[in-house]
Design a protein around this motif. Structure first.
Motif, mmCIF file in Angstrom:
data_model
loop_
_atom_site.group_PDB
_atom_site.id
_atom_site.type_symbol
_atom_site.label_atom_id
_atom_site.label_comp_id
_atom_site.label_asym_id
_atom_site.label_seq_id
_atom_site.Cartn_x
_atom_site.Cartn_y
_atom_site.Cartn_z
ATOM 1 N N CYS A 78 22.674 -53.961 -80.516
ATOM 2 C CA CYS A 78 23.617 -55.056 -80.279
ATOM 3 C C CYS A 78 22.924 -56.413 -80.232
ATOM 4 N N VAL A 79 21.697 -56.449 -79.675
ATOM 5 C CA VAL A 79 20.938 -57.706 -79.696
ATOM 6 C C VAL A 79 20.700 -58.140 -81.139
ATOM 7 N N LEU A 80 20.244 -57.224 -81.973
ATOM 8 C CA LEU A 80 19.987 -57.545 -83.376
ATOM 9 C C LEU A 80 21.273 -57.921 -84.101
ATOM 10 N N SER A 81 22.334 -57.177 -83.862
ATOM 11 C CA SER A 81 23.614 -57.465 -84.496
ATOM 12 C C SER A 81 24.105 -58.859 -84.128
ATOM 13 N N VAL A 91 25.215 -65.876 -74.301
ATOM 14 C CA VAL A 91 25.816 -64.598 -73.942
ATOM 15 C C VAL A 91 26.039 -64.524 -72.432
ATOM 16 N N THR A 92 25.341 -65.370 -71.688
ATOM 17 C CA THR A 92 25.504 -65.407 -70.229
ATOM 18 C C THR A 92 26.934 -65.734 -69.818
ATOM 19 N N LEU A 134 25.225 -55.702 -70.990
ATOM 20 C CA LEU A 134 24.359 -56.396 -71.944
ATOM 21 C C LEU A 134 24.716 -56.089 -73.401
ATOM 22 N N PRO A 135 24.739 -54.812 -73.831
ATOM 23 C CA PRO A 135 25.137 -54.566 -75.216
ATOM 24 C C PRO A 135 26.542 -55.054 -75.514
ATOM 25 N N GLN A 136 27.447 -54.965 -74.543
ATOM 26 C CA GLN A 136 28.797 -55.459 -74.779
ATOM 27 C C GLN A 136 28.808 -56.972 -74.964
#
Length: 434
Positions: A16-19, A94-95, A232-234
């Motif tokens: 998800c970070v990469l995406s 993202v925070t 996090l991934p969400q």
């Protein structure tokens, strides 16, 4: 036929970070997951009834409160307040999708007791981890590390960071064995003794990052997301979707189509999606990875704080390998109702380590003894997997699920390894730098 720059299989944190970063950078991304939920191995299981079903355990009892109040991490992680992940979270904003809370403390196991890792000058002066003379030597080491700049030889004090080993560095400051142990394992967050004979630059950077993170919040360098790590991934999935990323959940993968040794497309439930590059977690390509070890984890539900942690509602505990005659450390992460991951007054403690014997559950017993009494325990033993090749030719990139120090924040020190070679695209979001 649908064309994408990149297809990502799995919604674990790394995927998800990469995406999110690649969608943000203008790439056309398709995300496919065989599960109906986000997170993969980084998921937070909720409600509590689902965790019991997952491990085929009867329950939970009514004393556990309402099941929907629980969010139990399968692979819990804390992360350093000034680490790379925090920088990415802030830069991408993202925070805005989640909230965080500082972990209350860090403890290290020594001679059968838990000792608080010093977080302030007062802590250091009263700590029984070091004698009076060791405290002076340790302070000199910290001053050296905090003033150290890799590109400025004047700050090296005749230490060659690429050639001088960490053992030689510690000897230079005349540190005793007790100080070396808690510095290397509780501050630099190394999981074994092998670091001592490696160039000292990595250890210097780790200690510096720990100290900088500690100065940010005074009593602990670690952060943890409210409602569990699954946030996090969400959060990064939302970022990807905001910038055009497409998601297909609960979809089976029929085939990864290759042409002339290079990925061409992914077939899912009769449909074919073409791509230039594929990124996936190891479970989607079992024929392209190999096993190099195992990790054992014991998720424990408690109705009390861990003894000798000053009733902390959250903490990290490290049991150095030398204290247990092992090759690798044992880690305990503790979170609770204060993080909205458990019902009021209840705690979640996860004990983990790299398995070294044929009876891995017995290996975490020293950690379990620190947690007694335990209301319920769930144990897993998973393989550590690495790709058979780097994916440069095939354009099939598989993330390594090597444990490293996953229950402590040094796992995030290795985040850059996700972005090796050409799978990292430049950040273009916002005008402000990191």
């Amino acid at each position: 036929m649908q064309e994408y720059d990149i297809i990502v299989l799995g919604t674990g944190l790394k995927e998800c970070v990469l995406s999110g970063l690649m969608s943000l950078s203008g790439k056309k991304v398709l995300h496919i997951d065989k599960n109906p939920y986000y997170g993969g191995e980084s998921a937070s299981i909720s409600p509590l009834e689902e965790l019991y079903r997952r491990f085929k355990v009867h329950g939970p009892p009514k004393s556990m409160g309402r099941g929907k109040e629980w969010n139990v991490d399968l692979v819990p992680k804390f992360f350093l307040a000034t680490g790379e992940l925090v920088k990415i979270l802030l830069h991408t904003e993202v925070t805005r999708y989640m909230d965080f809370k500082v972990v209350e403390g860090s403890y290290v196991y020594k001679t059968g007791k838990l000792h608080k890792v010093p977080a302030t000058e007062e802590d250091a002066q009263t700590s029984d981890l070091m004698g009076m003379f060791d405290k002076r030597r340790f302070r000199k080491l910290l001053n050296f590390v905090l003033n150290f700049e890799a590109q400025n030889p004047r700050t090296h004090q005749d230490v060659d960071p690429e050639k001088t080993t960490t053992r030689e560095l510690f000897s230079r400051f005349d540190l005793g064995q007790d100080v070396i142990e808690f510095t290397g394992h509780a501050i630099a967050l190394h999981s074994s003794e092998s670091y001592l004979d490696q160039p000292c630059l990595d250890t210097i950077n780790r200690i510096k990052l720990y100290c900088e993170s500690l100065s940010r919040h005074n009593f602990s360098p670690y952060l943890y997301p409210l409602y569990g790590q699954g946030e996090l991934p969400q959060g990064f999935a939302r970022l990807s979707a905001e910038y055009g990323g497409a998601f297909l959940m609960n979809r089976t993968i029929d085939e990864i189509v290759m042409e002339n040794g290079k990925v061409k497309a992914v077939k899912s439930e009769g449909k074919e999606f073409h791509c230039k590059q594929l990124i996936c977690d190891p479970s989607y390509v079992p024929n392209r990875v190999r096993k190099i070890g195992r990790v054992v984890r014991a998720i424990c539900l408690l109705n009390h704080p861990v003894k000798n942690t000053h009733d902390a509602s959250s903490c990290q505990i490290i049991l150095p390998q030398s204290q247990l005659n092992r090759k690798s450390d044992i880690y305990i992460s503790v979170v609770s109702y204060s993080h909205s991951v458990a019902s009021d007054g209840l705690y979640i403690a996860t004990v983990s380590t790299t398995a070294e014997t044929v009876t891995p559950e017995k290996e975490v017993q020293p950690g379990l003894e620190l947690l007694e009494p335990i209301l319920q325990k769930f144990v897993t033993v998973n393989h550590l997997l690495v790709p058979n090749e780097d994916g440069r030719k095939s354009q099939v990139r598989i993330h390594q699920n090597i444990k490293g120090l996953e229950e402590v924040s040094s796992s995030w020190l290795c985040l850059n390894s996700l972005f090796q070679s050409d799978i990292c695209f430049p950040l273009v979001r916002r005008d402000r730098p990191l």
